[in-house]
Scaffold this motif. Structure first.
Motif, PDB file in Angstrom:
ATOM      1  N   CYS A   1       0.828  -1.209   0.000  1.00  0.00           N
ATOM      2  CA  CYS A   1       0.000   0.000   0.000  1.00  0.00           C
ATOM      3  C   CYS A   1       0.860   1.257   0.000  1.00  0.00           C
ATOM      4  CB  CYS A   1      -0.930  -0.017   1.210  1.00  0.00           C
ATOM      5  SG  CYS A   1      -2.013   1.416   1.313  1.00  0.00           S
TER       6      CYS A   1
ATOM      7  N   ASP B   1       1.575   2.635  -6.923  1.00  0.00           N
ATOM      8  CA  ASP B   1       1.265   3.883  -7.630  1.00  0.00           C
ATOM      9  C   ASP B   1      -0.085   4.425  -7.162  1.00  0.00           C
ATOM     10  OD1 ASP B   1       0.529   4.790 -11.054  1.00  0.00           O
ATOM     11  OD2 ASP B   1       1.432   5.971  -9.453  1.00  0.00           O
ATOM     12  N   ARG B   2      -0.156   5.723  -6.980  1.00  0.00           N
ATOM     13  CA  ARG B   2      -1.368   6.364  -6.454  1.00  0.00           C
ATOM     14  C   ARG B   2      -2.576   6.116  -7.351  1.00  0.00           C
ATOM     15  NH1 ARG B   2      -1.831  12.744  -6.232  1.00  0.00           N
ATOM     16  NH2 ARG B   2      -0.422  12.361  -7.931  1.00  0.00           N
ATOM     17  N   ASN B   3      -2.378   5.984  -8.645  1.00  0.00           N
ATOM     18  CA  ASN B   3      -3.493   5.783  -9.572  1.00  0.00           C
ATOM     19  C   ASN B   3      -4.111   4.394  -9.462  1.00  0.00           C
ATOM     20  OD1 ASN B   3      -3.137   8.350 -10.583  1.00  0.00           O
ATOM     21  ND2 ASN B   3      -1.659   7.665 -12.102  1.00  0.00           N
TER      22      ASN B   3
ATOM     23  N   ILE C   1      -4.723   2.830  -6.508  1.00  0.00           N
ATOM     24  CA  ILE C   1      -5.421   2.671  -5.228  1.00  0.00           C
ATOM     25  C   ILE C   1      -6.900   3.001  -5.432  1.00  0.00           C
ATOM     26  CG2 ILE C   1      -5.608   3.493  -2.858  1.00  0.00           C
ATOM     27  CD1 ILE C   1      -2.623   4.046  -2.928  1.00  0.00           C
TER      28      ILE C   1
ATOM     29  N   PRO D   1      -8.388   6.769   0.215  1.00  0.00           N
ATOM     30  CA  PRO D   1      -7.041   7.316   0.013  1.00  0.00           C
ATOM     31  C   PRO D   1      -5.988   6.428   0.695  1.00  0.00           C
ATOM     32  CG  PRO D   1      -8.387   8.799   1.358  1.00  0.00           C
ATOM     33  CD  PRO D   1      -9.239   7.640   0.987  1.00  0.00           C
ATOM     34  N   ARG D   2      -4.748   6.608   0.296  1.00  0.00           N
ATOM     35  CA  ARG D   2      -3.652   5.789   0.808  1.00  0.00           C
ATOM     36  C   ARG D   2      -3.572   5.823   2.327  1.00  0.00           C
ATOM     37  NH1 ARG D   2       1.294   4.602  -1.995  1.00  0.00           N
ATOM     38  NH2 ARG D   2       0.626   6.198  -3.428  1.00  0.00           N
ATOM     39  N   TRP D   3      -3.655   7.006   2.921  1.00  0.00           N
ATOM     40  CA  TRP D   3      -3.529   7.124   4.379  1.00  0.00           C
ATOM     41  C   TRP D   3      -4.629   6.344   5.088  1.00  0.00           C
ATOM     42  CZ3 TRP D   3      -7.538   9.270   7.035  1.00  0.00           C
ATOM     43  CH2 TRP D   3      -8.434  10.068   6.323  1.00  0.00           C
TER      44      TRP D   3
ATOM     45  N   ARG E   1      -6.443  -2.400  -4.020  1.00  0.00           N
ATOM     46  CA  ARG E   1      -5.501  -2.232  -5.128  1.00  0.00           C
ATOM     47  C   ARG E   1      -6.197  -2.486  -6.446  1.00  0.00           C
ATOM     48  NH1 ARG E   1      -1.631  -7.494  -4.854  1.00  0.00           N
ATOM     49  NH2 ARG E   1      -3.293  -9.009  -4.545  1.00  0.00           N
TER      50      ARG E   1
END
Length: 140
Positions: A23, A27-29, A31, A35-37, A59
């Motif tokens: 995680c 790549d951010r796109n 996720i 959001p990642r956090w 993912r």
């Protein structure tokens, strides 16, 4: 029975560490859903369900569904490449022109046969410090 609990705990720890690293580095796109956090908090706070949710929901696939695949083309088909070549060509021509102008400025002028430049017949300029036209003045 202790061995089973130990193996289950080991599997949960390995799965949690794997999903945290994935995680954090993906790549951010790719996720999805949160959001990642938020995914990092869910993976840490909810030990078994959090990593499982990340694997199943969080993912994305290899490519984002809205992204166009990268098209490979030859350099002479790429308009940006051709523009860059043209800019480099005009830049090189400009540099050659400026170098010619500088070389023309560095060439000595015509001589009058006496070894001095120009037609005025003036003596050459003194270049030693202190030998200037003004007394007690040291020219550098």
């Amino acid at each position: 029975m202790a061995r089973v609990w130990f193996l289950l705990a080991l599997v949960v720890i390995v799965l949690t560490v794997y999903t945290l690293v994935e995680c954090a580095l993906i790549d951010r796109n790719r996720i999805r859903a949160l959001p990642r956090w938020a995914w990092l908090i869910v993976i840490i706070v909810v030990p078994v369900i959090g990593p499982a949710m990340w694997v199943l929901l969080g993912r994305g696939g290899r490519r984002d569904s809205g992204a166009r695949p990268a098209r490979s083309s030859a350099p002479d088909d790429d308009p940006e490449f051709l523009r860059r070549l043209e800019r480099e060509k005009t830049q090189q021509e400009r540099i050659r022109k400026l170098e010619r102008e500088l070389a023309d400025l560095d060439e000595p002028g015509p001589t009058d046969g006496t070894g001095t430049a120009g037609t005025t017949g003036a003596p050459p300029k003194k270049t030693e410090p202190g030998d200037g036209d003004v007394p007690d003045r040291r020219d550098a």
